[in-house]
Design a protein around this motif. Sequence first.
Motif, PDB file in Angstrom:
ATOM      1  N   UNK A  51      -1.125   2.499   4.935  1.00  0.00           N
ATOM      2  CA  UNK A  51      -1.971   1.806   3.954  1.00  0.00           C
ATOM      3  C   UNK A  51      -1.094   1.421   2.758  1.00  0.00           C
ATOM      4  N   UNK A  52      -1.634   0.607   1.862  1.00  0.00           N
ATOM      5  CA  UNK A  52      -0.891   0.268   0.641  1.00  0.00           C
ATOM      6  C   UNK A  52      -0.565   1.540  -0.145  1.00  0.00           C
ATOM      7  N   UNK A  55       2.320   3.216   1.415  1.00  0.00           N
ATOM      8  CA  UNK A  55       3.568   2.499   1.135  1.00  0.00           C
ATOM      9  C   UNK A  55       4.042   2.755  -0.291  1.00  0.00           C
ATOM     10  N   UNK A  56       3.062   2.864  -1.220  1.00  0.00           N
ATOM     11  CA  UNK A  56       3.452   3.208  -2.595  1.00  0.00           C
ATOM     12  C   UNK A  56       4.120   4.580  -2.636  1.00  0.00           C
TER      13      UNK A  56
ATOM     14  N   UNK B  89       2.767  -4.844   5.134  1.00  0.00           N
ATOM     15  CA  UNK B  89       1.798  -3.772   4.848  1.00  0.00           C
ATOM     16  C   UNK B  89       0.456  -4.386   4.442  1.00  0.00           C
ATOM     17  N   UNK B  90       0.502  -5.430   3.606  1.00  0.00           N
ATOM     18  CA  UNK B  90      -0.743  -6.113   3.238  1.00  0.00           C
ATOM     19  C   UNK B  90      -1.424  -6.689   4.480  1.00  0.00           C
ATOM     20  N   UNK B  93      -3.207  -4.210   6.619  1.00  0.00           N
ATOM     21  CA  UNK B  93      -4.400  -3.643   5.995  1.00  0.00           C
ATOM     22  C   UNK B  93      -5.450  -4.686   5.622  1.00  0.00           C
TER      23      UNK B  93
END
Lengths: 286, 286
Positions: A51-52, A55-56, B89-90, B93
């Motif tokens: 998910x974002x 990734x963060x 990644x965007x 998702x």
Amino acid sequence: MPGPTALNFSEATSHDMFAQRLPQSKDDSLPQVLAAAVTHLHALIRELRPTQADWRKVIEFLTDVGHASDERRQEWVLLSDLLGASALVEEINSRRPKTATPNTVRGPFFRADVPQLPLGGNISLDGIGETLDVFGRVQDLDGDPIANAEIITWQANAQGFYENQQPDLQPEFNLRGCFRTDTDGRFHYRTIKPCGYGVPDDGPVGKLLRQAGYPLCRPAHLHFMIKAPEFETVTTHIYDGSDPHLAEDAIFAVKPELVRTFEQQGKGWLLKLTFIMVRARRGAGT
Amino acid sequence: MPGPTALNFSEATSHDMFAQRLPQSKDDSLPQVLAAAVTHLHALIRELRPTQADWRKVIEFLTDVGHASDERRQEWVLLSDLLGASALVEEINSRRPKTATPNTVRGPFFRADVPQLPLGGNISLDGIGETLDVFGRVQDLDGDPIANAEIITWQANAQGFYENQQPDLQPEFNLRGCFRTDTDGRFHYRTIKPCGYGVPDDGPVGKLLRQAGYPLCRPAHLHFMIKAPEFETVTTHIYDGSDPHLAEDAIFAVKPELVRTFEQQGKGWLLKLTFIMVRARRGAGT
């Protein structure tokens, strides 16, 4: 506005779209390296489907690793070592004859600025630990001595810490030395018997791997870097054959050829070594 | 000394040897993430066959990226963006209905601490550039207004620089604002028409990609982050449809649904927008 295919970024096309923007010259390796790296990076992302927020966390981890690295501490080398990348790079580049001393991972605790000492010198500056006398010889594949070879050695203390991990507890350059072989290729020095240790787990890399349940031990060893003109530089470890963790070294740097018996000698220990160097090919880096 | 198989690290076995040391629990994803990352990392190394000197360059690059990142500058986000990882990644998702506003990469210039302004406010604090009046509406999939939604916007100036890239040249918070929609879901503010720009190439990431011949341009755009209770947060760009570089955006963030015509209006410009939000699933992160 461009046609729809030009904006057709998708899971299936993402790595190709990146590669297509790079110059297609075969003379330059950087675009090829980047394209290969992006292909694997995108494949990993497709596989893990972060998910974002996930990734963060990856970005935060990289940021933390970057901030934990300075002149004293190289957290990126530690990451490369613990993920087996350093050992794999050594493996790919180790094309020496079987009888020559193999290279293994240099590790993150090396310092290049170590002072040169006379043969017989003692590198234990605080005198803490069981004494160890190291007698070595550097020779070529035919057994002929290599005179004036430079031997840089470094090691952990009897508690398993390097001096640059404990700047407030150990004297600077404790258990580090640089020596030159004599005309018969021989060198000797005095030190103390090193202890195996846990890989540093106070930084982001160690914390992550410990959290994942990865074993972080390193069996007891001495580090050596040996340089001589016209020979390939040897960067290697010598392991204490009695260490119980030889088979689970966190950085995959143990090779059977590098394991030695430390002999008891009175109250101390004795270690005899032979390093066998290979002539560098012309034009090859040493 | 352990048997030979325990020390059998090779190109063929390296990633499995790493994975075997991790706990085999299916409940914990971290070991699986690490094993997958190491599998791709080792495959990449086998493919590229770097020398030790090459690998030291990789470590140096990572070290430089780490040291270039601070509170003002997130070089890791830039790296992730330029390698297409953020866009992927965007993409993975983005599972919104076709009519909803899609997300795209947030980018490295976001600041969360932007001041809130009344509707109609002007976010151009230095008044430099062609005026742009933005009129927008935030609504749900049925077209019903979303009142009191929070709109955070940020953009480059007419020379293509964000205020946090030019702390000495632009007023703090220049071209950034936070607004709330009215009861009809509407918002409007005044700004200046943004310019497209080259991605920063004064840091290690930009330097590397420029050296590889990778195009580093971004078409002109406005950034938006839109939050409303019970709706998925929208993080997106709106692009100027007249920009000639729409098809070669360095970070793969252009989607056809996000391209708009900026209409000429006297000496300035007018932009009309509609953002369509999707209700968050229960328990899902927004």
